[in-house]
Structures are given as C-alpha cells and as structure tokens.
Design an enzyme around this catalytic site. Structure first.
Site, PDB file in Angstrom:
ATOM      1  N   GLY A 225      41.144 -17.298   1.293  1.00 38.14           N
ATOM      2  CA  GLY A 225      40.044 -18.251   1.119  1.00 38.14           C
ATOM      3  C   GLY A 225      40.254 -19.037  -0.158  1.00 38.14           C
ATOM      4  O   GLY A 225      41.040 -18.621  -1.026  1.00 38.14           O
TER       5      GLY A 225
ATOM      6  N   CYS B  93      45.544 -12.221   0.390  1.00 36.67           N
ATOM      7  CA  CYS B  93      45.278 -13.259  -0.622  1.00 36.67           C
ATOM      8  C   CYS B  93      43.868 -13.093  -1.212  1.00 36.67           C
ATOM      9  O   CYS B  93      43.623 -12.117  -1.907  1.00 36.67           O
ATOM     10  CB  CYS B  93      45.536 -14.645  -0.015  1.00 36.67           C
ATOM     11  N   TYR B  94      42.934 -13.972  -0.874  1.00 30.32           N
ATOM     12  CA  TYR B  94      41.568 -13.792  -1.379  1.00 30.32           C
ATOM     13  C   TYR B  94      41.042 -12.407  -0.972  1.00 30.32           C
ATOM     14  O   TYR B  94      40.297 -11.767  -1.715  1.00 30.32           O
ATOM     15  CB  TYR B  94      40.664 -14.898  -0.833  1.00 30.32           C
TER      16      TYR B  94
ATOM     17  N   HIS C  87      51.020 -14.403   2.559  1.00 25.09           N
ATOM     18  CA  HIS C  87      50.446 -14.621   3.891  1.00 25.09           C
ATOM     19  C   HIS C  87      51.409 -14.172   4.994  1.00 25.09           C
ATOM     20  O   HIS C  87      52.225 -14.959   5.463  1.00 25.09           O
ATOM     21  CB  HIS C  87      50.091 -16.098   4.066  1.00 25.09           C
TER      22      HIS C  87
ATOM     23  N   SER D 180      39.032 -31.587  34.109  1.00 26.48           N
ATOM     24  CA  SER D 180      39.672 -32.783  33.546  1.00 26.48           C
ATOM     25  C   SER D 180      41.151 -32.817  33.884  1.00 26.48           C
ATOM     26  O   SER D 180      41.793 -33.846  33.751  1.00 26.48           O
ATOM     27  CB  SER D 180      39.529 -32.777  32.025  1.00 26.48           C
TER      28      SER D 180
ATOM     29  N   ASP E 104      42.790 -26.193  29.632  1.00 27.01           N
ATOM     30  CA  ASP E 104      41.666 -25.257  29.637  1.00 27.01           C
ATOM     31  C   ASP E 104      40.858 -25.328  30.932  1.00 27.01           C
ATOM     32  O   ASP E 104      40.575 -24.305  31.555  1.00 27.01           O
ATOM     33  CB  ASP E 104      40.739 -25.518  28.434  1.00 27.01           C
ATOM     34  N   SER E 105      40.474 -26.532  31.338  1.00 24.62           N
ATOM     35  CA  SER E 105      39.650 -26.607  32.550  1.00 24.62           C
ATOM     36  C   SER E 105      40.468 -26.240  33.787  1.00 24.62           C
ATOM     37  O   SER E 105      39.935 -25.681  34.740  1.00 24.62           O
ATOM     38  CB  SER E 105      38.978 -27.974  32.688  1.00 24.62           C
ATOM     39  N   SER E 106      41.782 -26.502  33.766  1.00 21.31           N
ATOM     40  CA  SER E 106      42.614 -26.147  34.922  1.00 21.31           C
ATOM     41  C   SER E 106      42.740 -24.633  35.061  1.00 21.31           C
ATOM     42  O   SER E 106      42.635 -24.084  36.164  1.00 21.31           O
ATOM     43  CB  SER E 106      44.017 -26.748  34.778  1.00 21.31           C
TER      44      SER E 106
ATOM     45  N   LYS F 180      44.626 -20.807  22.593  1.00 19.30           N
ATOM     46  CA  LYS F 180      45.278 -21.772  23.480  1.00 19.30           C
ATOM     47  C   LYS F 180      46.561 -21.244  24.123  1.00 19.30           C
ATOM     48  O   LYS F 180      46.764 -21.387  25.330  1.00 19.30           O
ATOM     49  CB  LYS F 180      45.614 -23.036  22.661  1.00 19.30           C
TER      50      LYS F 180
END
Ligand code: XMP
Length: 513
Positions: A59, A86-87, A174, A228, A232-234, A371
C-alpha cells in the site's frame, strides 16, 4: 472437492496496493481459492470464514503516520499463518512492537535479495543464493518485533523476516509480480509448507458448483442475458445454457459498431447452443442517435443510453422474464468496492444496465473469477478460440474509434482497415496484447495513380500491457508496419495515408476516445 468439506480459503487483506489482484490470482494459480477483503476486516469476521492463511497487501501509506490503514491487531493472535508484503510487512512489524522508519532514498525496481541462513521456509528453493526481486518502497523495518528474525537482506534493508513459531512471515519485496524471480515458489512454500494447503481449487469444480447454484436459484424460470459477444458475456451464456438449457434468452443488441463480420460470427456461435438467441439489428437507430455528436464523452453517453432503451423495449416484448444474468467478473466487484480514481472515460459495458429494470433476481455466475480464469472456463465449455481469446473491445465499439462524427461510410472504411491490421497481426510471433485501427478526423494530401487525393488518415494502435491500466506501444517490426500500410492504402480507395501511434499510457489512453 467434496460437498461435505469446506473449500480452503486464503484471505488477501487490501491496504491499497496496486498488485492486490495479482496476489489473489497467484494464490488461485496454485489451486487455493482466494478472496480480496478490506484491510480492516475484524479478527472475529476472519475467524468465522476460517481461512487457512492471510496475506497482507502492499500500500502507498506509511504505518507511522496518523490515519494510515490499519489491520485488527488480533489477526496475529488467531494462529492463522500470515504473510505480509511490503506495507503488509511494515504493518505486521509495527503492530507487533517493531519499528518502521523512512529509509533514505528507498528502493525501486529489481534489487538483489540475499537469503540469510538458516533458510526461511519461504526461500528453500533459492538454496541461499541471491535472487532479484521487485522492490517499491521508501519505508523500512528498522527494528524487528520480539521473536522475529531477519531471513533476507538487500544492501539497505531487511528484505524479509519471520516468527516461524507463530507462522508470521513478511517480505519487503513483491513476489506477486513477474519481476521477482521465484515469486511463485514463495507463495507455494507459504501455502503448502506453512498453511498446509491441500490445493482443492479447480475450475471444473467451479463449473459444477455454479451449475448447481444456477439451477437452485432460477428453478423452472427463464433467464435473460445481454450478450455482447465479449469474453465475459459469452462465457456466461455458455455456462447458463449448460445449467438451464432452453431456459436462457440471449439478447444481442447489434448497435452496428461491431468489427467486420463480428455480429454474424456471434450469431453463428450462439444460435447453435441450447438457448434462444435474439439479434436486434439496431444499427439505424444508433446512427440516428449519434447524428451531430462528435465529442467522445457525448458519443459514449448517447450509445449507453440508447443501449438501455433498446434492451428495455426488447425485453418488454419478451414478456415476464424473472431473472437477469450478467457477466460480471471478480475484478468488477473488487473495483466497485471503492475507488478514488478520477473518471478518465465513462466505460460502457452491456453489464451496466440500470438498477430499476424489473427482475426478481440477478445471476452473476462469473463473479468469483479473474479474466484469465474466465477464458480458461470458456475453453472448457467449448467456446471457439476467437471468442475466448478475444481482445478487449469497448462497449461503444468502432464509434469511439472514429474521431468525431460517425457515419456508415466512415464505419465501412474503418472496418476494412481494422480487418487488414488484424489479418496481419493475428498470427504474429510477438503479437501485441491489443491492436486496432482508428479513423482520425485529419485529412491529408496524397497521390493515387496520377490523381491528387485529400482523404482521411488511418492510425494504427498496438500496445503491450498486462492489465490495460498502463501500456507501452508495441515495437511492431517496420516490415510488418509497411505491409499493413500498403495493404490499407491499396485495398481501401479512400485512404492514402497510415500513421503509427507510438504513445504509451500514460499519458495517452489505449483508445483514442
Ligand atoms: P483506455 O482507453 O481507458 O482503455 O486506456 C483501457 C482498456 O479498456 C478498454 N475500453 C473499454 N472496455 N467498455 C469496455 O468494456 C468501454 O467503454 C471501454 N473503453 C475502453 C480498452 O479497449 C482497453 O483495453
């Protein structure tokens, strides 16, 4: 995973780090389910979820400043293994009595980390050899808490520390980014060596669980999905058609701003499935709505509004459909949890339907997935590669890749140029992550045959990016660019100049509008 046993969970507590999704994704990539939750989640709440491990993200704040994000100190007493990054490392050390201070100039970029001996459980793979890790910090842990030992160092700071007895581990760097060598192994050691994970997270289980859940939720009722043709919609349509075959109605509002043959391809794929596919040809009305509009935000807003209007009208014609399905994915949920960013562009997604649509319930079967997991799921559900691996395509389509006013004539030019570019780059060895053509509003003088021309300039945009939040322009070989340019100017009579956009994001955005 069997039904009787609770699946393993790792909680990623968020302190504003830009890599939180990479952390959650790294954990899932190692077959352990993970969720991102607010950093200040109480220890009691965490206990109720009984995670096998907790990871504290990085962060931008400094733990010693008033008002900086805090965790519940009791999380370190739950007996659940914790990894601070890290943070997250600063927080762990600060809360447990150590000291964190501003560390001079800080460290940014790949830095050499040297493990201390005896080796930490996290660094077994390194066999004590130094490795390169991504650092991005100014603050350092200047005194370790009681019971901790330093397990790795850089030239300027403690790169890692731990209290192995209490299963508390921390790294300054990281491991979730690909810039850290062996980062994946560090998570693997934490999950399997420290947390004792069995690794019960599988996408096949996700399909089965969602199918059961969808059936339970919608029962005998019909479900309406705004399709669409995007990934995602498919994938959402595929999953639903498997869960409740013949109860799904897919409404594909074709606004006429799709790429060459795209609408027909979507129709071809989905009309074969066990669902009712309705294509609404709304090209004329979208073009009419955009008449006179040239400013990018105005065009985006008008298309978004028109989309909702068409969707409402068409769904009313279908009668009462109690359930609405949406292809919402996990990052959409995480991001809507609170973002302080300025609005650069009002993104339009078919998922962005107004809340006052009258449905009994909403099903969002992909809302737990990232995704790339959605793409894998699409493949498992038998969707063709061109849909599953589709590049991002903005909701308003080609209308925002035509600078200024939109007409059918301009759309036709852009469709051809875009198709040529894709033909040339689709099979390329170092294929950029996203590439498309833009029809600019600049005209330039040219010469074709012996005739002078004064015609619009096509711009090529191609970018290399991981997350589309930032990008670099793609170093496409000059030879390829030359071929694209000569094909576009040769095959499209009204174009006599092609330029290549060599801007990164920031300061430019990926799209031109
Ligand atoms: P920008 O232009 O904001 O684009 O740098 C970042 C990524 O988002 C895509 N994009 C959109 N996607 N609806 C979408 O679903 C939109 O309105 C939209 N606008 C941009 C863009 O193609 C890039 O991948």
């Amino acid at each position: 995973m069997s039904d009787s046993r609770k699946p393993e969970l790792v909680l990623v507590l968020d302190f504003g780090g830009q890599y939180k999704e990479l952390i959650a994704r790294a954990v899932r990539g190692l077959s352990v389910y993970s969720e991102i939750r607010p950093g200040n989640m109480s220890a009691d709440e965490i206990k109720r979820l009984s995670p096998i491990g907790i990871i504290l993200t990085g962060g931008p704040s400094s733990v010693y400043l008033p008002g900086s994000p805090m965790c519940d100190p009791a999380i370190f007493e739950l007996g659940i293994p914790v990894l601070g990054i890290c943070y997250g490392m600063h927080l762990m050390c600060h809360v447990l009595g150590g000291e964190v201070a501003a560390g001079g100039a800080g460290e940014y970029g790949r830095v050499t980390v040297t493990p201390e001996s005896p080796a930490s459980a996290l660094f077994h793979e390194t066999r004590g050899k130094p490795f390169a890790a991504l650092m991005s910090h100014r603050d350092v842990v200047s005194r370790l808490p009681f019971g901790f030992r330093r397990t790795a160092s850089t030239a300027v700071c403690a790169a890692a520390c731990e209290n192995a007895e209490k299963k508390l581990y921390a790294v300054q760097f990281h491991p979730e980014t690909k810039h850290t060598d062996g980062g994946r192994e560090i998570f693997q050691r934490f999950l399997y060596g420290v947390c004792g994970a069995a690794g019960d997270y599988r996408l096949d289980d996700y399909i089965d669980t969602q199918i059961r859940f969808i059936r339970q939720t919608v029962s005998e009722n019909n479900v309406l999905l705004a399709l669409s043709g995007g990934v995602d919609s498919s994938v959402c349509a595929s999953l639903l058609s498997r869960a409740v075959p013949n109860q799904l109605v897919c409404l594909f509002v074709d606004h006429g701003f799709m790429r060459l043959n795209e609408g027909d391809e979507i129709e071809r794929v989905f009309s074969k499935r066990k669902l009712r596919f309705i294509r609404v040809n709304a090209k004329e009305r979208f073009l009419k709505r955009l008449d006179g509009a040239a400013e990018p935000e105005t065009k985006r807003k008008l298309i978004g509004e028109e989309f909702v209007r068409v969707f409402e009208e068409e769904s009313a014609k279908l009668g009462d459909i109690p359930f609405l399905a949406q292809g919402t994915i996990y990052p959409d949920i995480v991001e809507s949890g609170g973002s302080y960013g300025a609005t650069i562009k009002s993104h339009h997604n078919v998922g962005g339907l107004p809340k006052n649509l009258k449905f009994t319930g909403v099903v969002e079967p992909l809302s737990g997935l990232f995704k790339d997991e959605v793409r894998v799921l699409g493949g498992k559900l038998g969707l063709p590669a061109f849909l599953v691996n589709r590049q991002p395509f903005p909701g308003p389509g080609l209308a925002i890749r035509i600078v200024g006013g939109v007409t059918e004539e301009k759309l036709s030019v852009l469709r051809k140029a875009d198709a040529i570019l894709r033909e040339e780059l689709d099979g390329a060895r170092n294929r950029p992550d996203q590439y498309f053509a833009v029809l600019t509003d600049t005209r330039s003088v040219g010469v074709k045959g012996d005739e002078r021309t004064y015609s619009p300039v096509i711009a090529i945009r191609a970018v290399i990016t991981g997350d589309f939040m930032t990008c670099d322009y793609a170093p496409i070989p000059h030879k390829t660019l030359g071929r694209v340019s000569s094909r576009i100017t040769g095959e499209i009579p009204s174009v006599s100049r092609v330029v290549y956009d060599i801007t990164s994001k920031p300061p430019a955005t990926v799209e031109w509008e």
